[in-house]
Design a protein around this motif. Structure first.
Motif, PDB file in Angstrom:
ATOM      1  N   ASP A   1     -20.947 -88.730  40.896  1.00 31.89           N
ATOM      2  CA  ASP A   1     -19.994 -87.848  40.222  1.00 31.89           C
ATOM      3  C   ASP A   1     -20.619 -87.164  39.012  1.00 31.89           C
ATOM      4  O   ASP A   1     -20.466 -85.946  38.817  1.00 31.89           O
ATOM      5  CB  ASP A   1     -18.762 -88.652  39.778  1.00 31.89           C
ATOM      6  CG  ASP A   1     -17.945 -89.137  40.956  1.00 31.89           C
ATOM      7  OD1 ASP A   1     -18.310 -88.806  42.100  1.00 31.89           O
ATOM      8  OD2 ASP A   1     -16.946 -89.837  40.728  1.00 31.89           O
ATOM      9  N   GLN A   2     -21.304 -87.949  38.164  1.00 34.11           N
ATOM     10  CA  GLN A   2     -21.888 -87.381  36.953  1.00 34.11           C
ATOM     11  C   GLN A   2     -22.977 -86.354  37.281  1.00 34.11           C
ATOM     12  O   GLN A   2     -23.121 -85.342  36.591  1.00 34.11           O
ATOM     13  CB  GLN A   2     -22.466 -88.493  36.062  1.00 34.11           C
ATOM     14  CG  GLN A   2     -21.424 -89.306  35.318  1.00 34.11           C
ATOM     15  CD  GLN A   2     -20.664 -90.243  36.220  1.00 34.11           C
ATOM     16  OE1 GLN A   2     -21.198 -90.678  37.242  1.00 34.11           O
ATOM     17  NE2 GLN A   2     -19.434 -90.563  35.870  1.00 34.11           N
ATOM     18  N   GLU A   3     -23.748 -86.605  38.344  1.00 40.85           N
ATOM     19  CA  GLU A   3     -24.787 -85.674  38.734  1.00 40.85           C
ATOM     20  C   GLU A   3     -24.172 -84.361  39.227  1.00 40.85           C
ATOM     21  O   GLU A   3     -24.664 -83.266  38.910  1.00 40.85           O
ATOM     22  CB  GLU A   3     -25.665 -86.288  39.835  1.00 40.85           C
ATOM     23  CG  GLU A   3     -26.682 -85.348  40.460  1.00 40.85           C
ATOM     24  CD  GLU A   3     -27.711 -84.813  39.472  1.00 40.85           C
ATOM     25  OE1 GLU A   3     -28.360 -83.821  39.787  1.00 40.85           O
ATOM     26  OE2 GLU A   3     -27.851 -85.408  38.384  1.00 40.85           O
ATOM     27  N   LEU A   4     -23.093 -84.458  39.988  1.00 44.58           N
ATOM     28  CA  LEU A   4     -22.422 -83.242  40.460  1.00 44.58           C
ATOM     29  C   LEU A   4     -21.831 -82.451  39.297  1.00 44.58           C
ATOM     30  O   LEU A   4     -21.864 -81.221  39.286  1.00 44.58           O
ATOM     31  CB  LEU A   4     -21.333 -83.605  41.468  1.00 44.58           C
ATOM     32  CG  LEU A   4     -21.802 -84.281  42.770  1.00 44.58           C
ATOM     33  CD1 LEU A   4     -20.621 -84.505  43.696  1.00 44.58           C
ATOM     34  CD2 LEU A   4     -22.862 -83.460  43.457  1.00 44.58           C
ATOM     35  N   LEU A   5     -21.276 -83.173  38.303  1.00 41.93           N
ATOM     36  CA  LEU A   5     -20.740 -82.498  37.123  1.00 41.93           C
ATOM     37  C   LEU A   5     -21.852 -81.778  36.365  1.00 41.93           C
ATOM     38  O   LEU A   5     -21.670 -80.633  35.909  1.00 41.93           O
ATOM     39  CB  LEU A   5     -20.048 -83.513  36.206  1.00 41.93           C
ATOM     40  CG  LEU A   5     -19.528 -82.974  34.872  1.00 41.93           C
ATOM     41  CD1 LEU A   5     -18.464 -81.915  35.108  1.00 41.93           C
ATOM     42  CD2 LEU A   5     -18.973 -84.113  34.020  1.00 41.93           C
ATOM     43  N   ARG A   6     -22.998 -82.414  36.227  1.00 44.20           N
ATOM     44  CA  ARG A   6     -24.120 -81.794  35.521  1.00 44.20           C
ATOM     45  C   ARG A   6     -24.576 -80.518  36.229  1.00 44.20           C
ATOM     46  O   ARG A   6     -24.787 -79.483  35.603  1.00 44.20           O
ATOM     47  CB  ARG A   6     -25.291 -82.778  35.427  1.00 44.20           C
ATOM     48  CG  ARG A   6     -26.486 -82.247  34.635  1.00 44.20           C
ATOM     49  CD  ARG A   6     -27.713 -83.105  34.845  1.00 44.20           C
ATOM     50  NE  ARG A   6     -28.181 -83.050  36.229  1.00 44.20           N
ATOM     51  CZ  ARG A   6     -28.883 -82.023  36.722  1.00 44.20           C
ATOM     52  NH1 ARG A   6     -29.193 -80.980  35.965  1.00 44.20           N
ATOM     53  NH2 ARG A   6     -29.281 -82.040  37.988  1.00 44.20           N
ATOM     54  N   ARG A  62     -15.230 -80.731  44.492  1.00 41.16           N
ATOM     55  CA  ARG A  62     -14.319 -80.444  43.386  1.00 41.16           C
ATOM     56  C   ARG A  62     -13.636 -81.711  42.880  1.00 41.16           C
ATOM     57  O   ARG A  62     -13.491 -81.932  41.670  1.00 41.16           O
ATOM     58  CB  ARG A  62     -13.271 -79.424  43.831  1.00 41.16           C
ATOM     59  CG  ARG A  62     -12.328 -78.959  42.701  1.00 41.16           C
ATOM     60  CD  ARG A  62     -11.125 -78.236  43.256  1.00 41.16           C
ATOM     61  NE  ARG A  62     -10.285 -79.117  44.062  1.00 41.16           N
ATOM     62  CZ  ARG A  62      -9.454 -80.033  43.534  1.00 41.16           C
ATOM     63  NH1 ARG A  62      -9.357 -80.174  42.211  1.00 41.16           N
ATOM     64  NH2 ARG A  62      -8.713 -80.797  44.321  1.00 41.16           N
ATOM     65  N   GLN A  63     -13.218 -82.575  43.821  1.00 45.05           N
ATOM     66  CA  GLN A  63     -12.563 -83.817  43.439  1.00 45.05           C
ATOM     67  C   GLN A  63     -13.500 -84.712  42.632  1.00 45.05           C
ATOM     68  O   GLN A  63     -13.111 -85.320  41.629  1.00 45.05           O
ATOM     69  CB  GLN A  63     -12.076 -84.556  44.688  1.00 45.05           C
ATOM     70  CG  GLN A  63     -10.933 -83.857  45.419  1.00 45.05           C
ATOM     71  CD  GLN A  63     -10.597 -84.537  46.730  1.00 45.05           C
ATOM     72  OE1 GLN A  63     -11.248 -85.497  47.139  1.00 45.05           O
ATOM     73  NE2 GLN A  63      -9.577 -84.038  47.412  1.00 45.05           N
ATOM     74  N   LYS A  64     -14.749 -84.799  43.064  1.00 44.24           N
ATOM     75  CA  LYS A  64     -15.707 -85.658  42.378  1.00 44.24           C
ATOM     76  C   LYS A  64     -16.059 -85.108  41.001  1.00 44.24           C
ATOM     77  O   LYS A  64     -16.212 -85.860  40.037  1.00 44.24           O
ATOM     78  CB  LYS A  64     -16.982 -85.814  43.228  1.00 44.24           C
ATOM     79  CG  LYS A  64     -16.747 -86.559  44.537  1.00 44.24           C
ATOM     80  CD  LYS A  64     -17.958 -86.544  45.435  1.00 44.24           C
ATOM     81  CE  LYS A  64     -19.024 -87.505  44.970  1.00 44.24           C
ATOM     82  NZ  LYS A  64     -18.633 -88.903  45.037  1.00 44.24           N
ATOM     83  N   VAL A  65     -16.158 -83.781  40.863  1.00 46.70           N
ATOM     84  CA  VAL A  65     -16.420 -83.170  39.564  1.00 46.70           C
ATOM     85  C   VAL A  65     -15.235 -83.399  38.626  1.00 46.70           C
ATOM     86  O   VAL A  65     -15.408 -83.731  37.444  1.00 46.70           O
ATOM     87  CB  VAL A  65     -16.705 -81.660  39.732  1.00 46.70           C
ATOM     88  CG1 VAL A  65     -16.713 -80.966  38.366  1.00 46.70           C
ATOM     89  CG2 VAL A  65     -18.039 -81.448  40.424  1.00 46.70           C
ATOM     90  N   ASP A  66     -14.018 -83.239  39.127  1.00 46.61           N
ATOM     91  CA  ASP A  66     -12.823 -83.481  38.310  1.00 46.61           C
ATOM     92  C   ASP A  66     -12.764 -84.934  37.858  1.00 46.61           C
ATOM     93  O   ASP A  66     -12.384 -85.224  36.716  1.00 46.61           O
ATOM     94  CB  ASP A  66     -11.561 -83.124  39.100  1.00 46.61           C
ATOM     95  CG  ASP A  66     -11.365 -81.623  39.249  1.00 46.61           C
ATOM     96  OD1 ASP A  66     -12.070 -80.875  38.546  1.00 46.61           O
ATOM     97  OD2 ASP A  66     -10.524 -81.209  40.073  1.00 46.61           O
ATOM     98  N   ARG A  67     -13.124 -85.848  38.758  1.00 45.29           N
ATOM     99  CA  ARG A  67     -13.110 -87.269  38.400  1.00 45.29           C
ATOM    100  C   ARG A  67     -14.129 -87.555  37.300  1.00 45.29           C
ATOM    101  O   ARG A  67     -13.854 -88.325  36.374  1.00 45.29           O
ATOM    102  CB  ARG A  67     -13.409 -88.118  39.631  1.00 45.29           C
ATOM    103  CG  ARG A  67     -13.312 -89.625  39.401  1.00 45.29           C
ATOM    104  CD  ARG A  67     -13.288 -90.361  40.712  1.00 45.29           C
ATOM    105  NE  ARG A  67     -14.489 -90.099  41.498  1.00 45.29           N
ATOM    106  CZ  ARG A  67     -14.632 -90.448  42.772  1.00 45.29           C
ATOM    107  NH1 ARG A  67     -13.641 -91.074  43.395  1.00 45.29           N
ATOM    108  NH2 ARG A  67     -15.742 -90.187  43.422  1.00 45.29           N
ATOM    109  N   ALA A  68     -15.296 -86.925  37.379  1.00 35.62           N
ATOM    110  CA  ALA A  68     -16.316 -87.108  36.348  1.00 35.62           C
ATOM    111  C   ALA A  68     -15.851 -86.535  35.012  1.00 35.62           C
ATOM    112  O   ALA A  68     -16.111 -87.099  33.951  1.00 35.62           O
ATOM    113  CB  ALA A  68     -17.619 -86.444  36.788  1.00 35.62           C
TER     114      ALA A  68
END
Length: 282
Positions: free
Chosen positions: A231-236, A260-266
């Protein structure tokens, strides 16, 4: 309301979030009802009313238990999960409701905070060491750790108000608290290897020619894929590298909606951390 185990914690948090907080007047009314029900002369009706008042005070303050439990979640070695901490804190909350005296004039949450913290701290102390150390000795050990360096035994005994024999017992207890079980799981989520698995077998031999290097390569490749899907890597990649969600989805082989879901969760996880440490970033 049932107290949580570690499988339905989300449902528990959702339920307590719908419970309204008490006003100052309601705290006084309910607290008085609880105290009246504890009197030897209480009538059956007063006891029933006191039980209802106690249940309502507990339900309305479970959010305080969750808040304190989160603070202790990362202050331990992982021996208690979040649901366990909430349950221990709820025991302290129950005790606070029983001991609360509305006539003294302070808010119930201020009073309950210390009971909740004490209950959680004692639970951690009782489970943090392979050899259990009494709570009273843990309190003295905490004072011992806070003393300045360079003091001799006589000065330490004077400051702690203990004898030479008691000081020796304290040092034995300090060593006992640092003994770890070989079956203890490593890692923040307690899902890593055990200490036993990391010990080297000095009598074993390894044939490097027959070692399964291909299996190692596949395992490393799988771990790399997992890291890319973090998640954190996708957000970065989305925020810092300004890479679009669709581009990330195409690269790692999942849908755009899932990215999108994983970025929102991060983002929510990062926001939670910033709120808990807002005094450091203010």
């Amino acid at each position: 309301m049932p107290f949580p185990d570690n499988g339905n914690i989300d449902q528990f948090l959702d339920e307590i979030g719908r419970t309204p907080l008490l006003t100052a007047a309601e705290e006084i009314t309910l607290g008085t009802s609880v105290r009246m029900s504890q009197s030897p002369e209480a009538t059956p009706a007063q006891k029933r009313a006191g039980k209802r008042a106690k249940d309502r005070m507990i339900k309305a303050n479970l959010r305080l238990v969750v808040t304190v439990s989160r603070k202790y979640l990362h202050r331990q070695l992982g021996q208690l999960e979040f649901g366990d901490l909430v349950q221990e804190g709820s025991i302290g909350l129950n005790r606070a409701v029983e001991k609360f005296d509305p006539e003294l004039g302070y808010k119930f949450s201020t009073y309950a905070y210390w009971w909740i913290r004490q209950s959680i701290s004692r639970a951690i102390d009782q489970t943090s060491a392979t050899i259990r150390v009494p709570t009273s000795m843990n309190l003295v050990l905490a004072k011992l750790n806070q003393l300045p360096q360079g003091l001799n035994d006589e000065q330490i005994c004077e400051l702690l108000e203990v004898s030479d024999t008691q000081l020796k017992n304290l040092r034995h207890a300090f060593v006992a608290k640092r003994i770890a079980s070989l079956d203890m799981k490593l890692g923040a989520d307690r899902d890593g290897s055990t200490l036993t698995e990391l010990l080297c077998d000095e009598q074993s031999t390894l044939n490097y020619d027959e070692f399964q290097w291909e299996a190692v390569k596949r395992s490393l490749g799988d771990q790399a894929k997992i890291a890319l899907n973090n998640d954190q890597e996708l957000l970065r990649r989305n925020v810092v590298d300004e890479q679009s969600l669709q581009s990330i989805a195409n690269e790692i082989g999942i849908s755009r909606e899932r990215v999108r879901q994983k970025v929102d969760r991060a983002k929510k996880h990062l926001a939670t951390i910033m709120i808990e440490h807002r005094d450091l970033v203010a």
